[in-house]
Design a protein around this motif. Structure first.
Motif, short mmCIF file in Angstrom:
data_model
loop_
_atom_site.label_atom_id
_atom_site.label_comp_id
_atom_site.label_asym_id
_atom_site.label_seq_id
_atom_site.Cartn_x
_atom_site.Cartn_y
_atom_site.Cartn_z
N SER A 166 79.40 38.85 82.45
CA SER A 166 80.28 39.98 82.80
C SER A 166 81.73 39.63 82.52
O SER A 166 82.51 40.45 82.03
CB SER A 166 80.12 40.34 84.27
OG SER A 166 78.78 40.51 84.59
N VAL A 167 82.11 38.38 82.82
CA VAL A 167 83.49 37.95 82.56
C VAL A 167 83.77 38.05 81.07
O VAL A 167 84.82 38.57 80.65
CB VAL A 167 83.71 36.50 83.05
CG1 VAL A 167 85.01 35.94 82.51
CG2 VAL A 167 83.70 36.45 84.55
N LYS A 168 82.82 37.58 80.28
CA LYS A 168 83.01 37.60 78.82
C LYS A 168 83.16 39.04 78.34
O LYS A 168 84.03 39.35 77.52
CB LYS A 168 81.80 36.95 78.16
CG LYS A 168 81.91 36.74 76.68
CD LYS A 168 82.07 35.26 76.33
CE LYS A 168 82.53 35.16 74.89
NZ LYS A 168 81.40 35.21 73.97
N LEU A 169 82.31 39.91 78.90
CA LEU A 169 82.35 41.32 78.50
C LEU A 169 83.72 41.93 78.78
O LEU A 169 84.36 42.51 77.90
CB LEU A 169 81.25 42.07 79.26
CG LEU A 169 81.23 43.59 79.11
CD1 LEU A 169 80.90 43.97 77.70
CD2 LEU A 169 80.21 44.20 80.07
N VAL A 170 84.19 41.75 80.00
CA VAL A 170 85.44 42.40 80.40
C VAL A 170 86.63 41.81 79.65
O VAL A 170 87.47 42.53 79.10
CB VAL A 170 85.65 42.27 81.92
CG1 VAL A 170 86.99 42.85 82.33
CG2 VAL A 170 84.54 42.97 82.68
N SER A 171 86.69 40.48 79.62
CA SER A 171 87.88 39.87 79.02
C SER A 171 87.93 40.14 77.52
O SER A 171 89.01 40.39 76.97
CB SER A 171 87.93 38.38 79.32
OG SER A 171 86.67 37.80 79.20
N GLU A 172 86.78 40.11 76.88
CA GLU A 172 86.76 40.36 75.43
C GLU A 172 87.20 41.80 75.15
O GLU A 172 88.03 42.04 74.27
CB GLU A 172 85.34 40.11 74.91
CG GLU A 172 85.19 40.03 73.41
CD GLU A 172 85.75 38.76 72.81
OE1 GLU A 172 85.61 37.68 73.42
OE2 GLU A 172 86.33 38.84 71.72
N SER A 173 86.66 42.75 75.93
CA SER A 173 87.03 44.15 75.71
C SER A 173 88.52 44.35 75.96
O SER A 173 89.21 45.02 75.17
CB SER A 173 86.24 45.07 76.64
OG SER A 173 84.91 44.69 76.71
N LEU A 174 89.03 43.78 77.04
CA LEU A 174 90.45 43.94 77.35
C LEU A 174 91.31 43.32 76.25
O LEU A 174 92.29 43.91 75.79
CB LEU A 174 90.78 43.28 78.69
CG LEU A 174 90.29 43.98 79.96
CD1 LEU A 174 90.75 43.21 81.18
CD2 LEU A 174 90.81 45.39 80.02
N VAL A 177 84.59 30.85 78.52
CA VAL A 177 84.37 31.07 79.95
C VAL A 177 83.84 29.77 80.57
O VAL A 177 82.94 29.14 80.03
CB VAL A 177 83.34 32.20 80.15
CG1 VAL A 177 83.03 32.37 81.62
CG2 VAL A 177 83.86 33.49 79.56
N ASN A 178 84.43 29.35 81.68
CA ASN A 178 84.10 28.05 82.28
C ASN A 178 83.06 28.22 83.38
O ASN A 178 83.37 28.71 84.46
CB ASN A 178 85.39 27.44 82.87
CG ASN A 178 85.18 26.03 83.35
OD1 ASN A 178 84.06 25.57 83.46
ND2 ASN A 178 86.27 25.35 83.65
N THR A 206 71.91 35.26 93.97
CA THR A 206 72.99 35.60 93.04
C THR A 206 72.90 34.70 91.81
O THR A 206 72.83 33.48 91.94
CB THR A 206 74.35 35.39 93.73
OG1 THR A 206 74.34 36.05 94.98
CG2 THR A 206 75.48 35.91 92.88
N ASP A 207 72.92 35.33 90.65
CA ASP A 207 72.76 34.59 89.40
C ASP A 207 74.13 34.34 88.78
O ASP A 207 74.82 35.28 88.39
CB ASP A 207 71.87 35.44 88.47
CG ASP A 207 71.69 34.79 87.12
OD1 ASP A 207 71.45 35.51 86.15
OD2 ASP A 207 71.81 33.55 87.06
N GLU A 208 74.54 33.09 88.68
CA GLU A 208 75.89 32.82 88.19
C GLU A 208 76.03 33.00 86.69
O GLU A 208 77.11 33.28 86.19
CB GLU A 208 76.33 31.42 88.59
CG GLU A 208 75.53 30.33 87.92
CD GLU A 208 75.93 28.97 88.42
OE1 GLU A 208 76.11 28.82 89.64
OE2 GLU A 208 76.06 28.07 87.59
N ALA A 209 74.94 32.88 85.95
CA ALA A 209 75.05 33.07 84.50
C ALA A 209 75.43 34.51 84.17
O ALA A 209 76.18 34.77 83.22
CB ALA A 209 73.71 32.72 83.83
N ILE A 263 87.29 36.40 70.62
CA ILE A 263 88.48 35.72 71.14
C ILE A 263 88.10 34.60 72.10
O ILE A 263 88.62 33.50 72.07
CB ILE A 263 89.40 36.73 71.85
CG1 ILE A 263 89.81 37.82 70.86
CG2 ILE A 263 90.62 36.04 72.42
CD1 ILE A 263 90.68 38.89 71.46
N PHE A 264 87.17 34.91 73.01
CA PHE A 264 86.80 33.91 74.01
C PHE A 264 85.48 33.26 73.61
O PHE A 264 84.51 33.27 74.35
CB PHE A 264 86.69 34.56 75.39
CG PHE A 264 87.96 35.22 75.83
CD1 PHE A 264 88.10 36.60 75.70
CD2 PHE A 264 89.01 34.47 76.33
CE1 PHE A 264 89.29 37.22 76.11
CE2 PHE A 264 90.18 35.09 76.74
CZ PHE A 264 90.33 36.46 76.62
#
Lengths: 567, 230
Positions: free
Chosen positions: A418-426, A449-450, A410-413, A440-441
């Motif tokens: 994906s987090v950046k993608l979703v949160s930015e779009s939302l 993203v941390n 599993t690649d954490e990067a 925004i982020f």
């Protein structure tokens, strides 16, 4: 003289009986111990779908060990032998044939490479081994699919290759090479797992956790704010329930959801930056079983709340190392809402350098199979989409976090991306900033993203098996998820439901394997013979030296002399 | 390793005692009472030894052979000898026979039997019944045999030393020498194990040879002391 004798015998009897009783108690308390090796092993899952049995149906193991299907002649009787097979050297055709033709076997012990052990989560594999890792992943997937969908009447256990087991296996292979399989009369190794008969789990529970982050309601505005839901299922299913940690399916989704919740809770904590949308975060259970938990959760939601849901984003297996993400929808792509969501995601993805595609799969209402989580929403007429790296809908009990779904694969990067993608779009949708050039982020800002948050949670989830029927309401995992959501949201609810009756599970998912080195019965018989002759020799020797040879002969002649006397 | 193996090792450990009892003319005398008394004396001696060991010895962390500790242990071992002396002089019936040798043999046998039961029965029961096979219990049985012979020799030498009034002068120092050798046997084995690094099978082999040797020599001494009185 006689009185003393009777009195002494009277005294002796109660003492004698109490000693005997004590001995019996001692005998009952002594346990078997002293094995060569004691190893933790994990049992193959045992479950029924609508009464049809699958998986390994037995738990207790007590047979001699063998090392390969070909040890002796092909027609050899292996029904009292446990085969120890390392997965690295596994011959899939043989095992498929054996299980497919339902040939009898005493038991199966499959050895996984030590890197899959929960204790070795930190060790790094060399980069040169990537091709070997991929091959191993393929083999494990095949093996898992075979075992999970077969009905196996003998115990199947998974263990890890460690030094003790490896030496034992090398020894067994040496013995097998001489052509004699181990049985009770020739000695060898015996494998024992003392496990009680597996019992059905009476009412398997699924537990959904939801967190509510209310939006900014202007004064005097009595209408309900729209809601956006972010959903991920957190439970897993695999060939070995005690090893199903599901780092990618769906540990990555859970971690992504928690990070998105954290980012939005920071934004929403200040009324000046609070958006005019409510946010609903849900961690659902029952994912592998046609998203049963999501179904129950949606039906338990207040209808008014459900009607305010603008759309829902479901996260499933988002740690794609290949930069390709898919948005799966059940409404046709021409639908205005779907277009809007997809365009929002595409814009952000272009900026991030990720490719996002749209896939449409129609729902068949008559088919009970629910392949994606968003389908449960769509059945209730709520717009929803699933973000996943998988391009094809998985079959029942596939891609649910099995043996090969490990932290090392599993690649954490990619989770951060994906987090950046979703949160930015939302966020752009919530604050009405679509199409504008704004980040925004942004990295390096206080809202970035941390990665260490993601790393910590991924590590925690990768060491916690999460098969739903084995999780109780007070499980530490559930408590941890609840607490974390409570930190980021205003109101948290935990909902406990019973899993639908189609699936039945059995307990006894792990045990301790004792490996004993046993000597054959012939050895003990020989020993008895030797001892007997030794004692007889000793006896004769002593009689001769103390009383003379005549006495010895007279002992054997006494019956005949008596007969002569009486005659 | 299963009940069968336990049975085998039990026969190996306790069989010779029964054989000695039935083969020699011990059964002709009323020695049950003496046997029980001998066992009790052994028990008391062991307790006294344990208390002394616990009080005077410190637990050594290293595996090496510490001469002072071993000297203390040997001194405490002489308590064993004192117990045997007590048993021999106080318990045997002087009026039963001139054949003190069987008294001594009987005493030695009871001593060794008590020793075998107390030291070996429990480990044998717990360990030999497990599935795992080791040679340990067979070796322990052999060691018990060696102990039996050694105890009998010690008792015989002891009876020579304390019960006989007329002994040939030349043989007296030899008798004392061998008695001392047998009494310090535990110290010798621990010396061999700790400083020379011998393993259990080798120690058992050594004990067997030593016991056979001492048995033979004490037998010779006995017959040598017997000759003048004949």
């Amino acid at each position: 003289m006689e009185k003393s004798r009777t009195s002494s015998s009277v005294l002796v009897e109660p003492v004698y009986s109490s000693v005997v009783a004590l001995l019996i108690i001692v005998m009952a308390c002594v346990e078997l111990c002293d094995a060569v090796t004691v190893v933790d092993v994990y049992r193959l899952v045992q479950y029924d779908i609508g009464g049809v049995p699958f998986g390994s149906r037995l738990a207790a193991l007590n047979h001699h060990a063998g090392s390969s299907f070909l040890s002796s002649s092909p027609a050899a009787d292996l029904s009292r032998t446990v085969l120890i097979l390392p997965v690295r050297e596994l011959n899939l055709t043989f095992i498929t044939e054996y299980i497919g033709q339902k040939k009898p076997l005493g038991g199966l012990l499959l050895l996984l490479p030590p890197i899959f052990s929960p204790q070795n989560i930190e060790t790094e594999d060399g980069a040169a081994e990537y091709s070997a890792k991929d091959l191993l992943k393929e083999v494990l997937n095949e093996l898992e699919r075979l075992l999970v969908h077969a009905n196996i009447p003998y115990p199947v256990y998974f263990g890890f290759e460690d030094e003790h087991v490896s030496t034992v296996l090398a020894d067994i292979k040496k013995n097998d090479a001489t052509g004699q399989p181990a049985t009770a009369t020739t000695g060898g190794y015996k494998l024992v797992v003392a496990a009680p008969e597996p019992r059905k789990i009476a009412s398997p529970t699924i537990i959904n956790i939801q967190g509510w982050l209310p939006g900014l309601r202007a004064d005097g505005d009595s209408s309900q704010l729209p809601t956006i839901a972010v959903v991920a299922s957190y439970d897993t299913f695999g060939a070995a329930p005690a090893l199903s940690v599901g780092s990618d399916s769906n540990g990555s989704g859970v971690v992504a959801l928690l990070e998105i919740a954290r980012l939005f809770s920071m934004l929403y904590s200040n009324p000046k930056t609070r958006g005019r949308y409510n946010l609903l975060f849900a961690l659902t259970s029952g994912g592998p079983y046609n998203y049963n938990g999501t179904h129950k959760w949606l039906r338990s939601l207040d209808q008014r709340v459900r009607e305010t849901i603008d759309y829902a984003i479901c996260l499933n297996t988002v740690a794609s190392s290949g930069d390709d993400l898919w948005i799966h929808v059940s409404k046709p792509p021409e639908n205005a809402y779907i277009k809007q969501i997809f365009e929002g995601f595409s814009t952000v993805s272009e900026e991030l350098g990720i490719k996002v595609g749209l896939k449409h799969k129609k729902i068949n209402i008559s088919n009970s199979r629910v392949a994606w989580e968003h389908e449960q929403f769509s059945r209730l007429r709520v717009t929803a989409a699933t973000l996943s790296k998988l391009s094809v809908a998985p079959d029942l009990l596939e891609s649910t976090g099995g043996l090969s779904d490990n932290r090392h694969f599993t690649d954490e990067a990619s989770i951060s991306r994906s987090v950046k993608l979703v949160s930015e779009s939302l966020a752009r949708h919530i604050y009405g900033q679509e199409g504008k050039n704004i980040d925004i982020f942004a990295d390096g800002s206080s809202l970035s993203v941390n990665p260490s948050y993601i790393r910590t949670w991924l590590r925690f989830l990768s060491t916690t098996p999460r098969v739903a029927p084995f999780l109780s309401k007070n499980d530490p995992l559930i408590m941890a998820l609840k607490k974390e959501l409570a930190d980021h949201t205003v109101e948290v609810n935990v909902q406990q439901e019973v899993l639908d009756g189609m699936f039945t599970f059995y307990d006894s998912t792990s045990g301790k394997l004792h490996i004993y080195q046993v000597a054959s019965v012939t050895f003990d018989l020989l020993l008895l013979l030797v001892l007997g002759s030794y004692l007889i020799t000793l006896f004769s020797f002593l009689v001769i030296t103390t009383r003379g040879l005549d006495d010895l002969i007279s002992i054997f002649r006494r019956p005949t002399s008596r007969k002569a006397k009486t005659a | 390793m299963t009940i069968f193996h336990f049975f085998n090792c039990a026969i190996l450990t306790f069989g010779p005692h029964a054989v000695y009892y039935s083969a020699t003319p011990l059964s002709e005398y009323d020695t049950i009472g003496t046997s029980i008394k001998a066992a009790v004396v052994y028990l008391v001696t062991s307790l006294v030894k344990l208390v002394c060991l616990a009080t005077f010895l410190k637990v050594s962390e290293s595996e090496s052979f510490d001469p002072y500790q071993e000297l203390l242990k040997a001194l405490i071992g002489f308590i064993d000898v004192a117990g045997l002396y007590f048993a021999l002089t106080q318990l045997t019936h002087r009026n039963i026979s001139q054949n003190h040798k069987f008294q001594a043999v009987g005493l030695g046998k009871c001593w060794a039997f008590a020793d075998a039961v107390l030291h070996r029965l429990a480990p044998l029961w717990v360990g030999a019944r497990g599935l795992e096979f080791t040679w340990e219990y067979v070796l322990q049985g052999l060691e018990a045999n060696a102990n039996l012979v050694l105890s009998i020799s010690l008792a015989a030498l002891g009876s020579l030393m304390w019960l006989r009034k007329n002994k040939p002068q030349t043989l007296i120092p030899i008798i004392y020498l061998f008695a001392g050798f047998v009494a310090t046997m535990p110290s010798i084995t621990s010396y061999l194990r700790l400083s020379l690094g011998w393993h259990f099978p080798e120690i058992v082999a050594f004990k067997l040879f030593a016991s056979l040797g001492t048995a033979f020599i004490s037998w010779q001494l006995f017959s040598a002391c017997q000759r003048p009185s004949n």
